[in-house]
Design a protein around this motif. Sequence first.
Motif, PDB file in Angstrom:
ATOM      1  N   GLY A   8       0.785  -1.224   0.000  1.00 51.61           N
ATOM      2  CA  GLY A   8       0.000   0.000   0.000  1.00 51.61           C
ATOM      3  C   GLY A   8       0.820   1.277   0.000  1.00 51.61           C
ATOM      4  N   TRP A   9       2.136   1.186   0.064  1.00 47.22           N
ATOM      5  CA  TRP A   9       2.969   2.380   0.124  1.00 47.22           C
ATOM      6  C   TRP A   9       3.421   2.821  -1.250  1.00 47.22           C
ATOM      7  N   GLY A  10       3.227   1.980  -2.264  1.00 42.75           N
ATOM      8  CA  GLY A  10       3.592   2.355  -3.624  1.00 42.75           C
ATOM      9  C   GLY A  10       5.084   2.482  -3.850  1.00 42.75           C
ATOM     10  N   LYS A  11       5.870   1.814  -3.054  1.00 44.07           N
ATOM     11  CA  LYS A  11       7.323   1.856  -3.205  1.00 44.07           C
ATOM     12  C   LYS A  11       7.793   0.579  -3.900  1.00 44.07           C
ATOM     13  N   PRO A  12       8.806   0.703  -4.757  1.00 45.53           N
ATOM     14  CA  PRO A  12       9.307  -0.484  -5.444  1.00 45.53           C
ATOM     15  C   PRO A  12      10.141  -1.358  -4.514  1.00 45.53           C
ATOM     16  N   ASP A  13      10.269  -2.602  -4.878  1.00 44.43           N
ATOM     17  CA  ASP A  13      11.119  -3.531  -4.159  1.00 44.43           C
ATOM     18  C   ASP A  13      12.497  -3.467  -4.819  1.00 44.43           C
ATOM     19  N   LEU A  14      13.326  -2.539  -4.368  1.00 43.90           N
ATOM     20  CA  LEU A  14      14.624  -2.291  -4.984  1.00 43.90           C
ATOM     21  C   LEU A  14      15.675  -3.270  -4.475  1.00 43.90           C
ATOM     22  N   ASP A  15      16.560  -3.684  -5.360  1.00 43.25           N
ATOM     23  CA  ASP A  15      17.713  -4.490  -4.970  1.00 43.25           C
ATOM     24  C   ASP A  15      18.813  -3.526  -4.552  1.00 43.25           C
TER      25      ASP A  15
END
Length: 75
Positions: A8-15
């Motif tokens: 729900g935070w709209g943040k990507p799952d960054l490596d």
Amino acid sequence: MTSQALAGWGKPDLDLSEADWQSTSRGGGDVQIAFVEGFIAMRNSERPESPSLIFAPDEWHKFVLNARGGEFDLT
């Protein structure tokens, strides 16, 4: 290590495993930042295994302006 996305935070799952973490030029800060895939990641340098905060560019701009303006001063 991959950062954990919060639902729900709209943040990507960054490596962030290959991120180029940068510290303050004064060398006294506990915060590090990295620019990854158009986002800004921020972490505690004393606990780099802890989750990182992820900012979109507009959020980062607002954060920096408010920090410079003293909004987050604790004293």
